[in-house]
Design an enzyme around this catalytic site. Structure first.
Site, PDB file in Angstrom:
ATOM      1  CG  ASN A   1      54.140 129.684  88.519  1.00  0.00           C
ATOM      2  OD1 ASN A   1      52.961 129.344  88.452  1.00  0.00           O
ATOM      3  ND2 ASN A   1      54.714 130.004  89.652  1.00  0.00           N
TER       4      ASN A   1
ATOM      5  NE  ARG B   1      46.091 132.399  97.646  1.00  0.00           N
ATOM      6  CZ  ARG B   1      46.709 133.517  98.015  1.00  0.00           C
ATOM      7  NH1 ARG B   1      47.160 134.346  97.097  1.00  0.00           N
ATOM      8  NH2 ARG B   1      46.863 133.819  99.288  1.00  0.00           N
TER       9      ARG B   1
ATOM     10  CD  GLU C   1      57.108 129.150  93.211  1.00  0.00           C
ATOM     11  OE1 GLU C   1      56.165 129.707  93.793  1.00  0.00           O
ATOM     12  OE2 GLU C   1      57.596 129.580  92.166  1.00  0.00           O
TER      13      GLU C   1
ATOM     14  CB  THR D   1      55.669 134.829  96.603  1.00  0.00           C
ATOM     15  OG1 THR D   1      54.978 133.674  96.144  1.00  0.00           O
ATOM     16  CG2 THR D   1      56.594 134.459  97.749  1.00  0.00           C
TER      17      THR D   1
ATOM     18  NE  ARG E   1      49.415 131.250  98.368  1.00  0.00           N
ATOM     19  CZ  ARG E   1      50.220 132.312  98.466  1.00  0.00           C
ATOM     20  NH1 ARG E   1      50.985 132.676  97.450  1.00  0.00           N
ATOM     21  NH2 ARG E   1      50.248 133.028  99.565  1.00  0.00           N
TER      22      ARG E   1
ATOM     23  CG  HIS F   1      48.298 132.785  87.879  1.00  0.00           C
ATOM     24  ND1 HIS F   1      47.694 132.927  89.118  1.00  0.00           N
ATOM     25  CD2 HIS F   1      49.524 133.345  87.999  1.00  0.00           C
ATOM     26  CE1 HIS F   1      48.516 133.567  89.926  1.00  0.00           C
ATOM     27  NE2 HIS F   1      49.640 133.832  89.278  1.00  0.00           N
TER      28      HIS F   1
ATOM     29  CD  GLU G   1      62.506 131.740  91.500  1.00  0.00           C
ATOM     30  OE1 GLU G   1      62.429 130.491  91.614  1.00  0.00           O
ATOM     31  OE2 GLU G   1      61.577 132.459  91.106  1.00  0.00           O
TER      32      GLU G   1
ATOM     33  CG  HIS H   1      53.286 128.474  95.484  1.00  0.00           C
ATOM     34  ND1 HIS H   1      53.398 129.830  95.726  1.00  0.00           N
ATOM     35  CD2 HIS H   1      53.366 127.883  96.700  1.00  0.00           C
ATOM     36  CE1 HIS H   1      53.551 130.040  97.022  1.00  0.00           C
ATOM     37  NE2 HIS H   1      53.511 128.874  97.636  1.00  0.00           N
TER      38      HIS H   1
ATOM     39  CG  HIS I   1      57.437 137.683  91.996  1.00  0.00           C
ATOM     40  ND1 HIS I   1      56.603 138.762  91.904  1.00  0.00           N
ATOM     41  CD2 HIS I   1      56.764 136.764  92.729  1.00  0.00           C
ATOM     42  CE1 HIS I   1      55.492 138.524  92.567  1.00  0.00           C
ATOM     43  NE2 HIS I   1      55.554 137.308  93.072  1.00  0.00           N
TER      44      HIS I   1
HETATM   45  N1  PXP Z   1      59.144 132.602  91.485  1.00  0.00           N
HETATM   46  C1  PXP Z   1      58.518 132.455  92.659  1.00  0.00           C
HETATM   47  C2  PXP Z   1      59.296 131.908  93.809  1.00  0.00           C
HETATM   48  C3  PXP Z   1      57.156 132.780  92.813  1.00  0.00           C
HETATM   49  O1  PXP Z   1      56.553 132.621  94.005  1.00  0.00           O
HETATM   50  C4  PXP Z   1      56.446 133.238  91.681  1.00  0.00           C
HETATM   51  C5  PXP Z   1      54.987 133.547  91.804  1.00  0.00           C
HETATM   52  O2  PXP Z   1      54.289 132.394  92.042  1.00  0.00           O
HETATM   53  C6  PXP Z   1      57.134 133.352  90.474  1.00  0.00           C
HETATM   54  C7  PXP Z   1      58.490 133.054  90.400  1.00  0.00           C
HETATM   55  C8  PXP Z   1      56.454 133.776  89.225  1.00  0.00           C
HETATM   56  O3  PXP Z   1      56.019 135.090  89.339  1.00  0.00           O
HETATM   57  P1  PXP Z   1      55.059 135.667  88.247  1.00  0.00           P
HETATM   58  O4  PXP Z   1      53.786 134.906  88.332  1.00  0.00           O
HETATM   59  O5  PXP Z   1      54.907 137.108  88.633  1.00  0.00           O
HETATM   60  O6  PXP Z   1      55.732 135.489  86.916  1.00  0.00           O
END
Ligand code: PXP
Length: 253
Positions: free
Chosen positions: A18, A60, A81, A112, A56, A21, A162, A54, A207
């Protein structure tokens, strides 16, 4: 784009990276770097099995232009996402990611929080999912690891779930090993329950996963893919993104 879903029987789950960030850092300055597209290219070279972004509602971090550019150049699989809104449905149908992962979204949240309440909106979500699937997109639902939500996801004919590992991660951060073990058991139960409920359902998790807590989750037989973002980008600050991905893959073994 790799359109097959091989590796299902592989022991170690796939790693979805992901890159939200990277965009968070860019947006903090309002400039055009660091580039999520460049992060995607580095991630794929470093062995990411998929790329998650994602989009949003409040934009953001990831912006619409990122979604279109990344979708054009991805060579693994893009997992978009998004909240289940009309606006996002239109974007997804245009962009055609391999996966859409439906997540709950609250404006005030930092990330999330909690899974999607599928059980509370089965009929409406089944219809929404059907529209995405009719456009050739596979749909995953981000849910808490409960039987109720799994049953609802199956009823909606989702392609994947998930499982939210946030509670497992938080107990670890609080040094609550009993609580963390309880959360781990809950996730393990959810995986076997989901396998029995629908043998075609792919089971992902994510997550709050880090190099320190990922192994116990990666060892659960039947998990197809882990989606990891924040910890990878945090590690990348010190070792670089490619090394962070290599280290995470090693920690998953
Ligand atoms: N899975 C989903 C559905 C999420 O919303 C997120 C956060 O954006 C993640 C995984 C990844 O989480 P993390 O950034 O804490 O690794």
């Amino acid at each position: 784009m790799n359109n097959s879903l091989e590796n299902l029987a592989e022991k170690t789950p796939l790693l979805g990276v992901n890159i939200d960030h990277v965009a968070t850092l860019r947006q903090a300055r309002g400039v055009d770097y660091p580039s999520p597209l460049a992060a995607m290219l580095v991630s794929e070279q470093a062995g990411a099995d998929g790329i998650t972004i994602h989009l949003r509602e409040d934009r953001r971090h990831i912006q619409d232009a990122d979604v279109y550019e990344i979708a054009k150049q991805v060579t693994t699989r893009l997992n978009l996402e998004m909240a289940a809104t009309d606006e996002m449905l239109a974007i997804a149908c245009e962009v055609q990611p391999f996966w859409v992962c439906l997540v709950p979204e609250k404006r005030a949240e930092l990330t999330t929080e909690g899974g999607l309440d599928v059980a509370g909106q089965v009929k409406w979500l089944a219809d929404y999912i059907n529209k995405l699937q009719a456009a050739g997109i596979k749909v995953s639902l981000f849910i808490d690891p409960t039987e109720t939500q799994i049953n609802a996801a199956v009823a909606c004919k989702a392609d994947a779930i998930e499982l939210h590992t946030g509670a497992y991660a938080e107990k670890g951060l609080a040094d609550d090993s009993n609580g963390q073990n309880a959360e781990l058991s809950r996730i393990k139960h959810a995986v076997s329950y989901a396998q029995q409920a629908d043998s075609q359902l792919l089971i992902n998790a994510g997550h709050g996963l880090t190099r320190d807590n990922v192994k116990a989750i990666a060892q659960i037989a039947g998990i197809y893919e882990l989606n990891i973002g924040h910890a990878l980008i945090a590690d990348a600050v010190f070792v670089g993104l490619a090394q962070a991905i290599a280290d995470m893959k090693a920690a998953m073994q």
